[in-house]
Design an enzyme around this catalytic site. Structure first.
Site, PDB file in Angstrom:
ATOM      1  N   GLU A 389       0.886  -1.080   0.006  1.00 49.80           N
ATOM      2  CA  GLU A 389      -0.347  -0.260   0.282  1.00 49.80           C
ATOM      3  C   GLU A 389       0.873   0.980  -0.120  1.00 49.80           C
ATOM      4  O   GLU A 389       0.520   2.426  -0.896  1.00 49.80           O
ATOM      5  CB  GLU A 389      -0.970  -0.258   1.611  1.00 49.80           C
ATOM      6  CG  GLU A 389      -1.447  -1.287   1.430  1.00 49.80           C
ATOM      7  CD  GLU A 389      -2.830  -1.395  -0.145  1.00 49.80           C
ATOM      8  OE1 GLU A 389      -3.118  -0.471  -0.940  1.00 49.80           O
ATOM      9  OE2 GLU A 389      -3.093  -2.649  -0.274  1.00 49.80           O
ATOM     10  N   HIS A 395       3.312   5.932  -5.085  1.00 46.57           N
ATOM     11  CA  HIS A 395       2.913   6.530  -6.649  1.00 46.57           C
ATOM     12  C   HIS A 395       2.024   7.820  -6.884  1.00 46.57           C
ATOM     13  O   HIS A 395       2.360   8.456  -7.301  1.00 46.57           O
ATOM     14  CB  HIS A 395       2.495   5.575  -7.285  1.00 46.57           C
ATOM     15  CG  HIS A 395       1.833   4.982  -8.541  1.00 46.57           C
ATOM     16  ND1 HIS A 395       2.174   4.097  -9.485  1.00 46.57           N
ATOM     17  CD2 HIS A 395       2.924   6.123  -9.571  1.00 46.57           C
ATOM     18  CE1 HIS A 395       1.772   4.452 -10.769  1.00 46.57           C
ATOM     19  NE2 HIS A 395       2.935   5.942 -11.184  1.00 46.57           N
TER      20      HIS A 395
END
Length: 598
Positions: A389, A395
Protein backbone atom coordinates in the site's frame (compact mmCIF):
# COMPACT_ATOMS: atom_id res chain seq x y z
CA UNK A 1 -9.13 -13.34 21.66
CA UNK A 2 -10.67 -10.23 23.25
CA UNK A 3 -13.29 -7.92 21.84
CA UNK A 4 -12.17 -5.39 19.26
CA UNK A 5 -11.32 -1.93 20.52
CA UNK A 6 -13.72 0.87 19.75
CA UNK A 7 -12.46 3.60 17.42
CA UNK A 8 -11.75 6.10 20.21
CA UNK A 9 -9.60 3.52 22.03
CA UNK A 10 -7.07 3.28 19.16
CA UNK A 11 -4.03 5.50 19.94
CA UNK A 12 -4.08 8.74 17.99
CA UNK A 13 -0.63 8.07 16.53
CA UNK A 14 -2.02 4.92 14.87
CA UNK A 15 -4.90 6.74 13.18
CA UNK A 16 -4.80 8.60 9.90
CA UNK A 17 -5.29 12.38 9.80
CA UNK A 18 -8.05 12.61 7.20
CA UNK A 19 -9.70 15.45 9.12
CA UNK A 20 -6.96 17.70 7.76
CA UNK A 21 -9.08 17.59 4.59
CA UNK A 22 -12.18 18.91 6.38
CA UNK A 23 -11.54 19.94 10.00
CA UNK A 24 -15.26 20.44 10.64
CA UNK A 25 -18.57 19.32 9.21
CA UNK A 26 -19.23 22.94 8.27
CA UNK A 27 -16.14 22.94 6.03
CA UNK A 28 -17.43 19.86 4.22
CA UNK A 29 -20.92 21.35 3.85
CA UNK A 30 -19.43 24.56 2.46
CA UNK A 31 -17.63 22.63 -0.31
CA UNK A 32 -20.74 20.53 -0.92
CA UNK A 33 -22.75 23.69 -1.60
CA UNK A 34 -19.94 25.23 -3.66
CA UNK A 35 -19.97 22.16 -5.91
CA UNK A 36 -23.49 23.00 -7.07
CA UNK A 37 -22.08 26.31 -8.35
CA UNK A 38 -19.30 24.44 -10.16
CA UNK A 39 -21.92 22.30 -11.89
CA UNK A 40 -23.62 25.47 -13.12
CA UNK A 41 -20.28 26.89 -14.25
CA UNK A 42 -19.69 23.78 -16.37
CA UNK A 43 -23.17 23.67 -17.92
CA UNK A 44 -22.73 27.32 -18.98
CA UNK A 45 -20.41 25.97 -21.71
CA UNK A 46 -23.07 23.69 -23.21
CA UNK A 47 -23.32 24.26 -26.96
CA UNK A 48 -20.23 26.52 -26.97
CA UNK A 49 -17.29 24.18 -26.34
CA UNK A 50 -15.84 24.41 -29.85
CA UNK A 51 -16.22 28.16 -30.27
CA UNK A 52 -12.51 28.92 -29.70
CA UNK A 53 -9.37 27.51 -28.13
CA UNK A 54 -10.00 29.69 -25.08
CA UNK A 55 -13.58 28.45 -24.75
CA UNK A 56 -12.46 24.83 -25.10
CA UNK A 57 -9.89 25.31 -22.36
CA UNK A 58 -12.45 27.06 -20.18
CA UNK A 59 -14.86 24.14 -20.53
CA UNK A 60 -12.16 21.59 -19.70
CA UNK A 61 -11.00 23.65 -16.71
CA UNK A 62 -14.59 23.89 -15.46
CA UNK A 63 -14.94 20.11 -15.65
CA UNK A 64 -11.60 19.59 -13.89
CA UNK A 65 -12.53 22.00 -11.09
CA UNK A 66 -15.79 20.13 -10.57
CA UNK A 67 -14.06 16.73 -10.64
CA UNK A 68 -11.46 17.90 -8.13
CA UNK A 69 -14.02 19.14 -5.64
CA UNK A 70 -16.17 16.00 -5.99
CA UNK A 71 -13.09 13.85 -5.43
CA UNK A 72 -12.25 15.62 -2.16
CA UNK A 73 -15.82 15.46 -0.86
CA UNK A 74 -16.39 11.82 -1.73
CA UNK A 75 -13.00 10.49 -0.59
CA UNK A 76 -13.36 12.17 2.79
CA UNK A 77 -16.93 10.94 3.29
CA UNK A 78 -16.05 7.36 2.32
CA UNK A 79 -12.83 7.16 4.32
CA UNK A 80 -14.63 8.55 7.36
CA UNK A 81 -17.28 5.85 6.94
CA UNK A 82 -14.58 3.17 6.59
CA UNK A 83 -13.28 4.07 10.08
CA UNK A 84 -16.55 2.78 11.52
CA UNK A 85 -19.18 1.58 9.06
CA UNK A 86 -21.85 1.58 11.78
CA UNK A 87 -22.08 5.39 12.00
CA UNK A 88 -25.31 6.57 10.37
CA UNK A 89 -24.13 10.16 9.85
CA UNK A 90 -21.18 8.92 7.81
CA UNK A 91 -23.42 6.64 5.76
CA UNK A 92 -25.61 9.65 5.00
CA UNK A 93 -22.66 11.73 3.74
CA UNK A 94 -21.63 8.97 1.33
CA UNK A 95 -25.21 8.65 0.08
CA UNK A 96 -25.44 12.42 -0.49
CA UNK A 97 -22.16 12.36 -2.40
CA UNK A 98 -23.31 9.52 -4.63
CA UNK A 99 -26.40 11.56 -5.57
CA UNK A 100 -24.35 14.70 -6.20
CA UNK A 101 -21.86 12.75 -8.33
CA UNK A 102 -24.67 11.39 -10.52
CA UNK A 103 -26.07 14.91 -10.96
CA UNK A 104 -22.61 16.20 -11.92
CA UNK A 105 -22.07 13.36 -14.38
CA UNK A 106 -25.40 14.02 -16.07
CA UNK A 107 -24.73 17.77 -16.22
CA UNK A 108 -21.30 17.30 -17.82
CA UNK A 109 -22.34 14.63 -20.32
CA UNK A 110 -22.25 17.19 -23.16
CA UNK A 111 -18.51 17.93 -22.90
CA UNK A 112 -16.86 14.93 -24.61
CA UNK A 113 -19.40 14.77 -27.50
CA UNK A 114 -18.89 18.49 -28.15
CA UNK A 115 -15.10 18.07 -28.14
CA UNK A 116 -15.42 15.23 -30.64
CA UNK A 117 -17.74 17.30 -32.81
CA UNK A 118 -15.05 19.95 -33.41
CA UNK A 119 -13.88 19.81 -37.02
CA UNK A 120 -10.52 18.05 -37.37
CA UNK A 121 -8.82 20.98 -39.11
CA UNK A 122 -10.12 23.43 -36.51
CA UNK A 123 -9.01 21.16 -33.67
CA UNK A 124 -5.52 21.06 -35.21
CA UNK A 125 -5.43 24.85 -35.10
CA UNK A 126 -6.68 24.86 -31.50
CA UNK A 127 -4.03 22.35 -30.42
CA UNK A 128 -1.35 24.63 -31.83
CA UNK A 129 -2.66 27.58 -29.86
CA UNK A 130 -1.17 28.79 -26.58
CA UNK A 131 -4.16 28.16 -24.30
CA UNK A 132 -4.10 24.42 -25.06
CA UNK A 133 -0.33 23.86 -25.08
CA UNK A 134 -0.48 21.62 -21.98
CA UNK A 135 -3.78 19.96 -22.90
CA UNK A 136 -2.68 18.02 -25.99
CA UNK A 137 -2.35 14.58 -24.38
CA UNK A 138 -5.70 15.01 -22.62
CA UNK A 139 -7.48 16.02 -25.84
CA UNK A 140 -5.74 13.43 -28.02
CA UNK A 141 -6.92 10.76 -25.59
CA UNK A 142 -10.52 11.92 -26.09
CA UNK A 143 -10.22 12.32 -29.86
CA UNK A 144 -8.86 8.81 -30.44
CA UNK A 145 -12.30 7.51 -29.39
CA UNK A 146 -13.91 9.44 -32.26
CA UNK A 147 -14.06 6.49 -34.72
CA UNK A 148 -15.76 4.48 -31.99
CA UNK A 149 -18.28 7.11 -30.95
CA UNK A 150 -21.73 7.02 -32.52
CA UNK A 151 -24.37 9.63 -33.26
CA UNK A 152 -26.07 11.38 -30.35
CA UNK A 153 -29.19 9.24 -30.70
CA UNK A 154 -27.19 6.01 -30.98
CA UNK A 155 -25.11 6.93 -27.95
CA UNK A 156 -28.31 7.65 -26.03
CA UNK A 157 -29.62 4.20 -26.95
CA UNK A 158 -26.41 2.53 -25.81
CA UNK A 159 -26.55 4.48 -22.54
CA UNK A 160 -30.15 3.39 -22.03
CA UNK A 161 -29.06 -0.22 -22.53
CA UNK A 162 -26.45 0.14 -19.80
CA UNK A 163 -28.64 -1.05 -16.96
CA UNK A 164 -29.74 -4.12 -18.90
CA UNK A 165 -26.14 -4.77 -19.89
CA UNK A 166 -25.14 -5.05 -16.25
CA UNK A 167 -27.65 -7.86 -15.69
CA UNK A 168 -25.22 -10.81 -16.13
CA UNK A 169 -22.75 -9.49 -13.54
CA UNK A 170 -25.54 -8.35 -11.20
CA UNK A 171 -27.28 -11.72 -11.32
CA UNK A 172 -23.93 -13.52 -10.90
CA UNK A 173 -23.16 -11.43 -7.80
CA UNK A 174 -26.57 -12.17 -6.27
CA UNK A 175 -26.38 -15.87 -7.09
CA UNK A 176 -22.78 -16.12 -5.89
CA UNK A 177 -23.06 -13.97 -2.76
CA UNK A 178 -26.66 -14.42 -1.61
CA UNK A 179 -28.18 -17.59 -3.06
CA UNK A 180 -25.20 -19.95 -3.06
CA UNK A 181 -25.32 -22.32 -0.08
CA UNK A 182 -22.26 -24.28 1.01
CA UNK A 183 -22.19 -27.42 3.15
CA UNK A 184 -20.68 -28.11 6.54
CA UNK A 185 -17.46 -30.09 6.51
CA UNK A 186 -15.68 -31.94 9.28
CA UNK A 187 -12.02 -31.81 10.26
CA UNK A 188 -9.96 -34.75 11.55
CA UNK A 189 -10.97 -33.98 15.15
CA UNK A 190 -14.67 -34.08 14.38
CA UNK A 191 -15.18 -30.32 14.45
CA UNK A 192 -17.80 -29.09 12.01
CA UNK A 193 -17.00 -26.06 9.83
CA UNK A 194 -19.59 -24.18 7.81
CA UNK A 195 -17.99 -23.38 4.47
CA UNK A 196 -18.23 -19.79 3.22
CA UNK A 197 -16.55 -17.72 0.53
CA UNK A 198 -14.44 -16.15 3.27
CA UNK A 199 -13.07 -19.33 4.81
CA UNK A 200 -12.66 -21.47 1.66
CA UNK A 201 -9.05 -20.46 0.89
CA UNK A 202 -7.98 -20.52 4.59
CA UNK A 203 -9.43 -24.05 4.69
CA UNK A 204 -7.39 -24.93 1.60
CA UNK A 205 -4.31 -23.80 3.60
CA UNK A 206 -5.06 -26.21 6.45
CA UNK A 207 -2.54 -28.94 7.31
CA UNK A 208 -5.54 -31.31 7.65
CA UNK A 209 -5.66 -32.97 4.22
CA UNK A 210 -8.98 -34.69 4.83
CA UNK A 211 -10.53 -31.31 5.64
CA UNK A 212 -9.03 -29.79 2.48
CA UNK A 213 -10.45 -32.57 0.33
CA UNK A 214 -13.91 -32.39 1.92
CA UNK A 215 -14.00 -28.59 1.61
CA UNK A 216 -12.84 -28.70 -2.02
CA UNK A 217 -15.47 -31.24 -3.03
CA UNK A 218 -18.27 -29.66 -1.01
CA UNK A 219 -17.54 -26.13 -2.21
CA UNK A 220 -17.55 -27.05 -5.90
CA UNK A 221 -20.57 -29.33 -5.51
CA UNK A 222 -22.52 -26.15 -4.70
CA UNK A 223 -21.41 -24.64 -8.02
CA UNK A 224 -22.14 -27.85 -9.91
CA UNK A 225 -25.73 -27.62 -8.61
CA UNK A 226 -26.04 -24.25 -10.44
CA UNK A 227 -23.70 -24.93 -13.35
CA UNK A 228 -26.19 -24.40 -16.18
CA UNK A 229 -27.27 -21.02 -14.77
CA UNK A 230 -23.60 -20.02 -14.33
CA UNK A 231 -22.79 -21.01 -17.93
CA UNK A 232 -25.77 -19.04 -19.21
CA UNK A 233 -24.71 -15.96 -17.26
CA UNK A 234 -21.14 -16.14 -18.53
CA UNK A 235 -22.33 -16.54 -22.12
CA UNK A 236 -24.61 -13.50 -21.66
CA UNK A 237 -21.66 -11.48 -20.35
CA UNK A 238 -19.52 -12.44 -23.34
CA UNK A 239 -22.32 -11.63 -25.78
CA UNK A 240 -22.83 -8.27 -24.09
CA UNK A 241 -19.14 -7.44 -24.58
CA UNK A 242 -19.40 -8.57 -28.20
CA UNK A 243 -22.49 -6.41 -28.79
CA UNK A 244 -20.91 -3.22 -27.47
CA UNK A 245 -17.63 -3.79 -29.29
CA UNK A 246 -19.42 -4.31 -32.62
CA UNK A 247 -21.68 -1.32 -32.00
CA UNK A 248 -18.56 0.82 -31.52
CA UNK A 249 -16.72 -0.54 -34.58
CA UNK A 250 -14.05 -2.56 -32.81
CA UNK A 251 -12.64 -5.77 -34.28
CA UNK A 252 -13.30 -7.69 -31.06
CA UNK A 253 -14.45 -7.31 -27.48
CA UNK A 254 -10.83 -7.64 -26.37
CA UNK A 255 -9.69 -4.85 -28.69
CA UNK A 256 -12.45 -2.63 -27.29
CA UNK A 257 -11.50 -3.37 -23.67
CA UNK A 258 -7.77 -2.71 -24.22
CA UNK A 259 -8.41 0.47 -26.23
CA UNK A 260 -9.43 2.27 -23.03
CA UNK A 261 -5.82 2.30 -21.80
CA UNK A 262 -4.27 2.40 -25.30
CA UNK A 263 -2.78 -1.07 -24.79
CA UNK A 264 -2.07 -3.02 -28.02
CA UNK A 265 -3.78 -6.42 -28.24
CA UNK A 266 -0.35 -7.99 -28.84
CA UNK A 267 0.61 -7.17 -25.23
CA UNK A 268 -2.14 -9.54 -24.10
CA UNK A 269 -1.11 -12.29 -26.51
CA UNK A 270 2.60 -11.93 -25.77
CA UNK A 271 1.89 -12.28 -22.05
CA UNK A 272 0.25 -15.65 -22.65
CA UNK A 273 3.00 -16.74 -25.07
CA UNK A 274 5.69 -15.84 -22.51
CA UNK A 275 3.82 -17.74 -19.81
CA UNK A 276 3.63 -20.81 -22.08
CA UNK A 277 7.40 -20.65 -22.65
CA UNK A 278 7.98 -20.63 -18.91
CA UNK A 279 5.46 -23.26 -17.80
CA UNK A 280 8.24 -25.84 -17.17
CA UNK A 281 9.40 -23.61 -14.27
CA UNK A 282 5.93 -23.75 -12.71
CA UNK A 283 5.86 -27.52 -13.26
CA UNK A 284 9.20 -27.77 -11.41
CA UNK A 285 7.79 -25.79 -8.46
CA UNK A 286 4.72 -28.03 -8.36
CA UNK A 287 7.02 -31.07 -8.35
CA UNK A 288 8.96 -29.66 -5.39
CA UNK A 289 5.69 -28.99 -3.54
CA UNK A 290 4.62 -32.57 -4.12
CA UNK A 291 7.90 -33.94 -2.77
CA UNK A 292 7.88 -31.67 0.29
CA UNK A 293 4.31 -32.63 1.15
CA UNK A 294 5.28 -36.29 0.88
CA UNK A 295 2.39 -37.12 -1.43
CA UNK A 296 2.09 -40.03 -3.83
CA UNK A 297 -0.64 -38.08 -5.61
CA UNK A 298 -0.89 -34.33 -5.48
CA UNK A 299 -4.38 -32.92 -5.99
CA UNK A 300 -5.70 -29.43 -6.72
CA UNK A 301 -6.67 -29.09 -3.05
CA UNK A 302 -2.98 -29.42 -2.10
CA UNK A 303 -1.83 -26.29 -3.97
CA UNK A 304 -2.45 -23.74 -1.23
CA UNK A 305 -1.15 -25.49 1.89
CA UNK A 306 1.96 -23.70 3.27
CA UNK A 307 5.07 -25.83 2.93
CA UNK A 308 6.81 -24.40 6.02
CA UNK A 309 4.00 -24.22 8.62
CA UNK A 310 6.44 -24.15 11.56
CA UNK A 311 7.42 -20.49 10.95
CA UNK A 312 4.92 -18.34 12.86
CA UNK A 313 7.16 -15.41 13.80
CA UNK A 314 5.26 -12.29 14.87
CA UNK A 315 6.29 -8.97 13.34
CA UNK A 316 5.12 -5.97 15.34
CA UNK A 317 4.27 -2.75 13.53
CA UNK A 318 7.42 -0.86 14.59
CA UNK A 319 9.61 -3.70 13.30
CA UNK A 320 7.65 -3.81 10.05
CA UNK A 321 8.11 -0.06 9.53
CA UNK A 322 11.87 -0.31 10.12
CA UNK A 323 12.29 -3.22 7.71
CA UNK A 324 10.13 -1.60 5.04
CA UNK A 325 12.18 1.60 5.28
CA UNK A 326 15.51 -0.24 4.96
CA UNK A 327 14.21 -2.32 2.04
CA UNK A 328 13.35 0.86 0.12
CA UNK A 329 16.84 2.37 0.37
CA UNK A 330 17.74 1.36 -3.24
CA UNK A 331 15.20 4.01 -4.36
CA UNK A 332 17.26 6.80 -2.83
CA UNK A 333 17.31 9.06 0.19
CA UNK A 334 14.50 11.40 -0.92
CA UNK A 335 12.11 8.48 -1.43
CA UNK A 336 12.93 6.99 1.98
CA UNK A 337 12.56 10.35 3.74
CA UNK A 338 9.08 10.74 2.26
CA UNK A 339 8.12 7.27 3.52
CA UNK A 340 9.43 8.22 6.98
CA UNK A 341 7.21 11.28 6.84
CA UNK A 342 4.29 9.05 5.86
CA UNK A 343 4.85 6.98 9.01
CA UNK A 344 5.18 10.07 11.21
CA UNK A 345 2.55 12.39 9.73
CA UNK A 346 -0.66 10.41 9.86
CA UNK A 347 -0.87 8.80 6.43
CA UNK A 348 -1.76 5.39 7.90
CA UNK A 349 -4.71 4.01 9.84
CA UNK A 350 -2.97 0.99 11.34
CA UNK A 351 -5.11 -1.28 13.48
CA UNK A 352 -8.50 -2.94 13.33
CA UNK A 353 -11.31 -1.51 15.44
CA UNK A 354 -14.97 -2.37 15.87
CA UNK A 355 -16.91 -1.45 12.72
CA UNK A 356 -13.82 -0.69 10.63
CA UNK A 357 -13.82 -1.78 7.00
CA UNK A 358 -11.82 -4.97 6.41
CA UNK A 359 -8.83 -5.33 4.11
CA UNK A 360 -6.42 -2.61 3.05
CA UNK A 361 -6.18 0.18 0.50
CA UNK A 362 -4.36 3.35 -0.50
CA UNK A 363 -6.62 6.30 -1.25
CA UNK A 364 -6.76 10.05 -1.15
CA UNK A 365 -7.04 12.91 -3.58
CA UNK A 366 -4.81 15.24 -5.54
CA UNK A 367 -5.14 17.74 -2.66
CA UNK A 368 -4.77 15.35 0.28
CA UNK A 369 -2.20 12.95 1.62
CA UNK A 370 -2.35 9.54 -0.08
CA UNK A 371 -3.82 7.80 2.96
CA UNK A 372 -3.51 4.10 3.77
CA UNK A 373 -6.07 1.92 5.53
CA UNK A 374 -4.66 -1.21 7.17
CA UNK A 375 -5.86 -3.84 9.62
CA UNK A 376 -2.35 -4.77 10.79
CA UNK A 377 -2.06 -8.28 12.32
CA UNK A 378 1.69 -8.73 13.12
CA UNK A 379 2.21 -11.30 10.35
CA UNK A 380 4.54 -11.50 7.35
CA UNK A 381 1.52 -10.92 5.11
CA UNK A 382 0.67 -7.74 7.04
CA UNK A 383 4.20 -6.40 6.58
CA UNK A 384 3.95 -7.07 2.84
CA UNK A 385 0.55 -5.36 2.80
CA UNK A 386 2.13 -2.31 4.44
CA UNK A 387 4.86 -1.98 1.80
CA UNK A 388 2.36 -2.81 -0.99
CA UNK A 389 0.00 0.00 0.00
CA UNK A 390 2.93 2.35 0.59
CA UNK A 391 3.94 1.68 -3.02
CA UNK A 392 0.51 2.82 -4.17
CA UNK A 393 0.66 5.88 -1.94
CA UNK A 394 4.14 6.89 -3.08
CA UNK A 395 3.01 6.49 -6.70
CA UNK A 396 0.12 8.86 -5.95
CA UNK A 397 2.34 11.25 -3.97
CA UNK A 398 4.92 11.53 -6.76
CA UNK A 399 2.26 11.89 -9.46
CA UNK A 400 0.49 14.65 -7.52
CA UNK A 401 3.73 16.53 -6.93
CA UNK A 402 5.03 16.29 -10.50
CA UNK A 403 1.88 16.56 -12.64
CA UNK A 404 -0.86 19.18 -12.85
CA UNK A 405 -4.33 17.95 -11.87
CA UNK A 406 -5.04 17.34 -15.56
CA UNK A 407 -2.53 14.46 -15.56
CA UNK A 408 -2.36 13.85 -11.81
CA UNK A 409 -3.71 10.29 -11.83
CA UNK A 410 -2.33 7.06 -13.25
CA UNK A 411 -3.89 4.43 -15.49
CA UNK A 412 -5.25 1.18 -14.06
CA UNK A 413 -2.75 -0.62 -16.33
CA UNK A 414 0.03 0.90 -14.19
CA UNK A 415 -1.74 0.66 -10.85
CA UNK A 416 -0.05 -2.47 -9.46
CA UNK A 417 3.51 -1.74 -10.64
CA UNK A 418 4.68 0.48 -7.78
CA UNK A 419 3.04 -1.64 -5.09
CA UNK A 420 4.59 -4.84 -6.44
CA UNK A 421 8.00 -3.17 -6.88
CA UNK A 422 7.94 -2.37 -3.17
CA UNK A 423 7.11 -6.00 -2.40
CA UNK A 424 9.98 -7.21 -4.61
CA UNK A 425 12.41 -4.90 -2.78
CA UNK A 426 11.18 -6.17 0.59
CA UNK A 427 11.53 -9.78 -0.56
CA UNK A 428 15.10 -9.14 -1.66
CA UNK A 429 15.90 -7.34 1.62
CA UNK A 430 14.53 -10.17 3.79
CA UNK A 431 16.16 -12.94 1.77
CA UNK A 432 19.58 -11.26 1.97
CA UNK A 433 19.41 -11.00 5.77
CA UNK A 434 17.63 -14.15 6.93
CA UNK A 435 19.90 -16.69 8.65
CA UNK A 436 17.49 -19.41 9.76
CA UNK A 437 16.94 -22.07 7.08
CA UNK A 438 13.24 -22.62 7.90
CA UNK A 439 12.61 -18.88 7.80
CA UNK A 440 14.36 -18.58 4.44
CA UNK A 441 12.27 -21.42 3.06
CA UNK A 442 9.15 -19.71 4.40
CA UNK A 443 10.08 -16.47 2.61
CA UNK A 444 10.86 -18.29 -0.64
CA UNK A 445 7.59 -20.23 -0.42
CA UNK A 446 5.70 -16.94 0.12
CA UNK A 447 7.40 -15.30 -2.88
CA UNK A 448 6.96 -18.31 -5.19
CA UNK A 449 3.28 -18.53 -4.36
CA UNK A 450 2.94 -14.83 -5.22
CA UNK A 451 4.31 -15.65 -8.67
CA UNK A 452 2.05 -18.69 -9.00
CA UNK A 453 -1.15 -16.87 -8.07
CA UNK A 454 -0.48 -13.41 -9.54
CA UNK A 455 1.32 -14.27 -12.77
CA UNK A 456 0.59 -17.86 -13.80
CA UNK A 457 -2.95 -18.15 -12.42
CA UNK A 458 -4.06 -14.72 -13.69
CA UNK A 459 -2.54 -15.49 -17.11
CA UNK A 460 -4.55 -18.73 -17.16
CA UNK A 461 -7.68 -16.69 -16.40
CA UNK A 462 -6.72 -14.29 -19.20
CA UNK A 463 -6.28 -17.17 -21.64
CA UNK A 464 -9.67 -18.60 -20.67
CA UNK A 465 -11.27 -15.18 -21.15
CA UNK A 466 -9.67 -14.81 -24.58
CA UNK A 467 -10.81 -18.28 -25.65
CA UNK A 468 -14.45 -17.90 -24.60
CA UNK A 469 -14.77 -14.54 -26.36
CA UNK A 470 -13.18 -15.86 -29.54
CA UNK A 471 -15.54 -18.84 -29.46
CA UNK A 472 -18.62 -16.58 -29.38
CA UNK A 473 -17.19 -14.10 -31.90
CA UNK A 474 -16.67 -16.91 -34.42
CA UNK A 475 -20.25 -18.10 -34.08
CA UNK A 476 -19.87 -20.66 -31.32
CA UNK A 477 -21.84 -21.06 -28.11
CA UNK A 478 -20.74 -21.45 -24.50
CA UNK A 479 -22.20 -24.48 -22.78
CA UNK A 480 -21.55 -25.79 -19.28
CA UNK A 481 -19.85 -28.91 -20.66
CA UNK A 482 -17.77 -26.95 -23.16
CA UNK A 483 -16.61 -24.50 -20.50
CA UNK A 484 -15.65 -27.35 -18.18
CA UNK A 485 -13.61 -29.06 -20.93
CA UNK A 486 -11.80 -25.81 -21.80
CA UNK A 487 -11.06 -24.90 -18.17
CA UNK A 488 -9.90 -28.41 -17.29
CA UNK A 489 -7.54 -28.39 -20.28
CA UNK A 490 -6.00 -25.09 -19.19
CA UNK A 491 -5.39 -26.45 -15.68
CA UNK A 492 -3.70 -29.52 -17.15
CA UNK A 493 -1.47 -27.31 -19.30
CA UNK A 494 -0.56 -24.85 -16.54
CA UNK A 495 -0.06 -27.17 -13.57
CA UNK A 496 1.61 -30.04 -15.39
CA UNK A 497 2.00 -33.79 -14.85
CA UNK A 498 2.56 -33.78 -11.07
CA UNK A 499 -1.00 -32.72 -10.22
CA UNK A 500 -4.11 -34.82 -10.44
CA UNK A 501 -6.62 -32.55 -12.16
CA UNK A 502 -9.70 -33.26 -10.06
CA UNK A 503 -13.06 -33.11 -11.81
CA UNK A 504 -14.18 -30.31 -9.49
CA UNK A 505 -11.54 -27.85 -10.77
CA UNK A 506 -13.24 -27.87 -14.18
CA UNK A 507 -16.06 -25.93 -12.46
CA UNK A 508 -13.81 -23.23 -10.95
CA UNK A 509 -14.61 -20.70 -13.69
CA UNK A 510 -18.15 -20.51 -12.26
CA UNK A 511 -16.95 -18.85 -9.05
CA UNK A 512 -14.52 -16.26 -10.50
CA UNK A 513 -16.07 -12.75 -10.49
CA UNK A 514 -13.23 -11.38 -12.62
CA UNK A 515 -14.72 -13.02 -15.72
CA UNK A 516 -17.36 -10.28 -15.50
CA UNK A 517 -14.71 -7.50 -15.47
CA UNK A 518 -14.16 -7.38 -19.25
CA UNK A 519 -10.52 -8.39 -19.80
CA UNK A 520 -9.21 -6.95 -16.55
CA UNK A 521 -7.23 -9.82 -15.02
CA UNK A 522 -4.29 -9.85 -17.44
CA UNK A 523 -3.16 -6.57 -15.86
CA UNK A 524 -2.32 -8.35 -12.61
CA UNK A 525 0.22 -10.47 -14.49
CA UNK A 526 1.63 -7.62 -16.61
CA UNK A 527 1.87 -5.30 -13.59
CA UNK A 528 3.66 -7.92 -11.50
CA UNK A 529 6.01 -8.78 -14.35
CA UNK A 530 6.86 -5.14 -15.02
CA UNK A 531 7.53 -4.59 -11.32
CA UNK A 532 9.88 -7.57 -11.10
CA UNK A 533 11.78 -6.42 -14.20
CA UNK A 534 12.12 -2.88 -12.84
CA UNK A 535 13.13 -4.01 -9.35
CA UNK A 536 15.77 -6.36 -10.80
CA UNK A 537 17.34 -3.43 -12.65
CA UNK A 538 17.22 -1.26 -9.51
CA UNK A 539 18.68 -3.95 -7.23
CA UNK A 540 21.32 -4.75 -9.86
CA UNK A 541 22.32 -1.06 -9.78
CA UNK A 542 21.82 -0.79 -13.51
CA UNK A 543 22.85 2.78 -14.47
CA UNK A 544 19.85 5.11 -14.35
CA UNK A 545 17.38 2.38 -13.29
CA UNK A 546 16.34 4.01 -10.00
CA UNK A 547 16.11 7.44 -11.61
CA UNK A 548 13.93 6.11 -14.45
CA UNK A 549 11.69 4.40 -11.91
CA UNK A 550 11.19 7.63 -9.95
CA UNK A 551 10.29 9.39 -13.21
CA UNK A 552 7.76 6.61 -13.84
CA UNK A 553 6.19 7.31 -10.43
CA UNK A 554 5.70 10.95 -11.39
CA UNK A 555 4.44 10.43 -14.93
CA UNK A 556 0.70 10.18 -14.17
CA UNK A 557 -1.30 10.38 -17.40
CA UNK A 558 1.16 12.64 -19.21
CA UNK A 559 1.61 9.83 -21.77
CA UNK A 560 0.03 6.46 -22.50
CA UNK A 561 0.81 3.66 -20.01
CA UNK A 562 2.76 1.46 -22.44
CA UNK A 563 5.02 4.45 -23.27
CA UNK A 564 5.48 5.31 -19.58
CA UNK A 565 6.53 1.76 -18.70
CA UNK A 566 8.87 1.54 -21.69
CA UNK A 567 10.64 4.74 -20.61
CA UNK A 568 11.06 3.21 -17.14
CA UNK A 569 12.72 0.12 -18.63
CA UNK A 570 9.85 -2.35 -19.07
CA UNK A 571 8.80 -2.71 -22.70
CA UNK A 572 5.54 -4.63 -22.28
CA UNK A 573 4.98 -4.67 -26.05
CA UNK A 574 7.97 -7.01 -26.39
CA UNK A 575 7.04 -9.67 -23.86
CA UNK A 576 10.61 -9.45 -22.48
CA UNK A 577 9.63 -8.23 -18.97
CA UNK A 578 7.48 -11.33 -18.47
CA UNK A 579 10.38 -13.58 -19.50
CA UNK A 580 12.69 -11.62 -17.21
CA UNK A 581 10.33 -11.88 -14.24
CA UNK A 582 9.90 -15.61 -14.78
CA UNK A 583 13.66 -16.03 -15.05
CA UNK A 584 13.77 -14.83 -11.43
CA UNK A 585 10.95 -17.26 -10.60
CA UNK A 586 13.03 -20.09 -12.07
CA UNK A 587 16.08 -19.07 -10.02
CA UNK A 588 14.01 -19.01 -6.84
CA UNK A 589 12.53 -22.43 -7.61
CA UNK A 590 16.04 -23.86 -8.04
CA UNK A 591 17.19 -22.38 -4.74
CA UNK A 592 14.05 -23.61 -2.98
CA UNK A 593 14.54 -27.10 -4.40
CA UNK A 594 18.20 -27.28 -3.31
CA UNK A 595 17.49 -25.94 0.18
CA UNK A 596 14.72 -28.46 0.77
CA UNK A 597 17.13 -31.30 -0.07
CA UNK A 598 20.12 -29.96 1.87
Amino acid sequence: MGALLERHEIPVENRWTIREMYPSQEDWERDFEATKGLINALTAFMGKVGASADTLRGAVDAELALSRKLSNLYAFAKMQLDEDTRVGEHQALVSRMESLSVAAQEAGAFLVPEIMAIDTAIMSLYLGAGPLADYKQYLHNILRFKPHTLSEKEEALLAMAGEMASAPSTVFEMLNAADMKFPEVEDSKGNKIQLTHGNFIPTMESQDRGLRQAAFRGYYKSYQDHIYSMASLLQSEVKKNQFFSRARNFKSARAAALFENHVPVKVYDQLIEAIHRNLPKLHKYISVRKRMLGLEEMHMYDLYVPLIPSVTKKIDYETAKAQVLESLEPLGEAYVETVKAAFDQGWIDVYENAGKRSGAYSWGTYDSKPYILLNYQETLDSMFTLTHEMGHSMHSYMTHHVQPYLYGHYSIFLAEVASTTNEALLNDYLLKRVKDKAERLHLLNHYLDQFRTTVFRQAMFAEFEREIHEAVETGGALTADGLKILYRGLNEKYYGPDVVIDDEIAIEWARIPHFYYNFYVFQYATGFSAAIALSKAILGKEPGAAERYLEFLGAGRSAYPIEILKAAGADMASGAPVDEALELFGELVEEFDQLTQA
